[in-house]
Design a protein around this motif. Structure first.
Motif, short mmCIF file in Angstrom:
data_model
loop_
_atom_site.label_atom_id
_atom_site.label_comp_id
_atom_site.label_asym_id
_atom_site.label_seq_id
_atom_site.Cartn_x
_atom_site.Cartn_y
_atom_site.Cartn_z
N VAL A 88 41.76 35.41 44.77
CA VAL A 88 41.67 36.40 44.54
C VAL A 88 41.50 37.56 44.22
N MET A 89 42.49 37.47 43.10
CA MET A 89 41.82 37.91 41.92
C MET A 89 40.49 37.94 41.08
N SER A 90 40.69 36.68 40.48
CA SER A 90 39.89 35.88 39.84
C SER A 90 37.93 36.30 40.93
N GLN A 91 38.09 36.42 41.70
CA GLN A 91 36.89 36.90 42.52
C GLN A 91 36.34 37.98 42.78
N SER A 92 37.92 38.78 42.37
CA SER A 92 37.25 40.70 42.40
C SER A 92 36.79 40.83 41.60
N ASN A 93 37.44 40.10 39.73
CA ASN A 93 36.92 40.47 38.73
C ASN A 93 35.70 39.85 38.64
N ASN A 94 35.33 38.80 38.85
CA ASN A 94 33.53 38.42 38.74
C ASN A 94 33.28 39.33 39.52
N LYS A 95 33.41 40.68 41.09
CA LYS A 95 32.73 41.11 41.13
C LYS A 95 32.02 42.51 40.36
N MET A 96 33.54 42.47 40.27
CA MET A 96 33.94 44.17 39.17
C MET A 96 33.22 44.06 38.11
N ALA A 97 32.90 42.37 37.12
CA ALA A 97 32.68 41.90 35.77
C ALA A 97 30.76 42.63 35.97
N TYR A 98 30.26 41.39 37.08
CA TYR A 98 28.88 41.11 37.02
C TYR A 98 28.29 42.72 37.40
N TYR A 99 28.80 42.88 38.62
CA TYR A 99 28.25 44.70 38.91
C TYR A 99 27.95 45.66 37.61
N ILE A 100 29.23 45.59 37.24
CA ILE A 100 29.22 46.07 35.92
C ILE A 100 27.94 46.59 35.02
N VAL A 101 28.03 44.54 34.74
CA VAL A 101 26.52 44.64 33.79
C VAL A 101 25.74 44.62 34.04
#
Length: 586
Positions: A88-101
């Motif tokens: 769950v943590m990995s998926q949340s990080n990925n979504k947050m990171a790429y949306y911000i980028v």
């Protein structure tokens, strides 16, 4: 004192960078909250393991296997739950990171559209591309992905200390006593590596800019046999980048072995204190096992944090370059009650205009001009006299330093930029085609044009026979650096594109420079039709192309030194006469 001021300035700059990043994180705080919650649950599960394992060891020594089975089941459940939380943590990080980028890149691109031409003209394209692509990628890989790891590490350290104090305060005190050494060494190295990573980003921008220039203008380098010199220049830039990268990585990599050394001291101290406590009967075998496990867990976050610090410092330096671009002031906005030009007559008045690109060098000085609707104005003069600058001012690509320019009685600063520029049709010496088809490029200026309009303009520009020879005709793909069509054909496409927009006023800046003489004569006929009844400005080096102009402005050093018709200027036997006759001298 100077050193402290520089340090304070750097700290404040880094703090501003972090605040700007937090502003981009805010819309996705639900992902951040889920990531932090998952990280917290993962840490709790990890910290529960040694405690339960230690009790299981004590239970084995007592021979109560039923309770041991319960502990074993608990360990399996905790392991599965911890794995799920990590997912769950990995998926949340990925979504947050790429949306911000995605948001950062979108803001950069939109900001570039609003930047004044003065900024784009004075900064290398490669450096801007490097900030938008490489630096933003570094933010994603480093800062955003490392944020949760940093939080997890800090939480693990705090939780481990809590359990150590719960088991034995003497052992915990030994751990706390040695910890500051690791923190101080990591802090010193982080500050040093940040400045080096910032320099690395600047060197990468210079390198990208040079590569972009060499690829786009490679034929020019080959023409002047600059290959070896270009290689040497690239080697110099590459060496500079490698040097900064090497030192930045060197300093950041010291963190890991330094913390590992401190961690070894921690583990040794815990083993010694715990062993003595066990011998004194203050710790059970299971508690000693748990204590040693916590000591090992306590050291791991420092190692993880030290490895993350390299990426964090690199990411902060990249973010600093990105936000430096986003902070550049945008082009001044139109006034609230700005005039919208609709089918202007073309009366243009230039009054006492002064302008220079840099304060150190004056260019346009006390320039005045009155143009009646429908006049054909030619601007001639030696290179650098200010001909193209006049065009930039008329289009309001740059604002005058003093004086005024008006269209139909309205100061252009009181007119919306969109309506002002839409009133002009502009053909430059430098051609520009967008990636797409022939038809896409023609319709760029007038998407609503009909098929009949396109075919009429194409025939006027003598492009019909050329397009008919293409395999896909109007659907033939082209792009700006394409070699499939000649420079002259590109320029004809640019001319046709302007004709299709049917503007109220025209600007032709060396519009036929890449066209052969025979085709130029035919294009002049098309221009005559297009310019009929429209105010037109023609910048030309070929003086034979402006004989029919209503007024010829002769410029030198930013001033109009002569003006009149072709015949009147020849009769004066002045600067224009010498300029005109010089083209026949062999």
């Amino acid at each position: 004192a100077i050193g402290w001021l520089k340090m304070a300035k750097a700290t404040r700059k880094r703090s501003d960078t972090v605040k700007n990043l937090l502003a981009y994180i805010r819309p996705y705080r639900r992902y951040l909250a889920l990531s932090l919650l998952s990280a917290m649950m993962t840490v709790i599960c990890t910290l529960m393991f040694p405690m339960i394992t230690g009790r299981a060891i004590d239970v084995i020594s007592s021979g109560d296997l039923s309770i041991f089975a319960l502990y074993l089941f608990s360990l399996v459940f905790i392991a599965l739950f911890s794995s799920f939380m990590q997912f769950v943590m990995s998926q949340s990080n990925n979504k947050m990171a790429y949306y911000i980028v995605k948001d950062i890149r979108k803001d950069i691109f939109n900001h570039i559209q609003k930047l004044p031409l003065s900024y784009l003209d004075s900064h290398p394209q490669g450096d801007i591309v490097s900030r938008m692509i490489a630096d933003v990628d570094q933010i994603s890989d480093g800062l955003l992905m490392g944020f949760t790891q940093l939080f997890t590490g800090v939480l693990t350290i705090a939780g481990t200390l809590f359990f150590l104090f719960y088991i034995n305060w003497i052992v915990a005190f030994v751990v706390v006593l040695v910890t500051p050494i690791s923190l101080l060494s990591a802090s010193f190295i982080a500050k040093k590596s940040y400045s080096l990573f910032h320099k690395q980003g600047e060197a990468r921008g210079e390198q990208t800019s040079f590569i972009d220039e060499m690829i786009s203008d490679g034929n020019v380098g080959a023409l002047f046999s600059r290959e070896e010199k270009n290689k040497a220049q690239f080697d110099s830039l590459n060496e500079r980048w490698a040097s900064f990268s090497l030192f930045a990585t060197f300093y950041s990599s010291i963190t890991n072995p330094a913390t590992r050394f401190v961690n070894s001291l921690v583990y040794t101290g815990v083993a010694l204190a715990g062993g003595l406590s066990a011998l004194a009967g203050k710790l059970t075998i299971g508690a000693l096992s748990a204590t040693l496990s916590y000591a090992s867990q306590y050291t791991k976050p420092f190692n993880e944090i030290s490895s993350v610090m390299t990426e964090l410092q690199n990411a902060l330096a990249s973010a600093d370059r990105v936000f430096e671009l986003l902070k550049q002031p945008e082009e001044t906005k139109d006034k609230e009650n700005a005039v919208v030009l609709e089918s202007p007559e073309g009366k243009i008045d230039v009054s006492n205009v002064y302008f220079s690109y840099t304060k150190e060098q004056n260019l346009i000085k006390d320039f005045s001009l009155n143009v009646k609707p429908g006049m054909k104005i030619a601007i001639v003069g030696p290179t650098g006299c200010g001909k193209t600058t006049i065009i930039n001012l008329l289009m309001r690509f740059y604002d005058v330093d003093s004086g005024s320019i008006s269209v139909d009685g309205h100061d252009i600063r009181d007119i919306t930029r969109h309506s002002l520029r839409a009133s002009y049709g502009m053909v430059l010496q430098d051609t520009w085609l967008k990636s797409g088809t022939i038809l896409d490029n023609l319709l760029f200026s007038n998407p609503d044009a009909t098929k009949e309009d396109v075919e009429r303009v194409v025939k006027l520009c003598h492009l019909d026979s050329f397009i008919e020879t293409l395999p896909l005709g109007y659907n033939e793909p082209v792009f700006d650096q394409s070699d499939s069509i000649s420079q002259g054909q590109k320029q004809l496409l640019c001319i046709a594109r302007v004709m299709l927009s049917d503007p109220s006023m025209l600007i032709l800046d060396e519009a036929t420079s890449s066209i052969d003489t025979r085709t130029e004569l035919m294009i002049q006929e098309a221009f005559s039709i297009m310019m009929k009844g429209k105010t037109s400005f023609i910048v030309a080096h070929r003086l034979s192309t402006i004989k029919s102009a209503d007024l010829i402005l002769v410029m030198n050093n930013g001033n109009i030194i002569e003006q009149g018709t072709h015949e009147e200027l020849l009769a004066k036997k002045g600067f224009y006469c010498n300029l005109y006759n010089s083209q026949f001298v062999i």
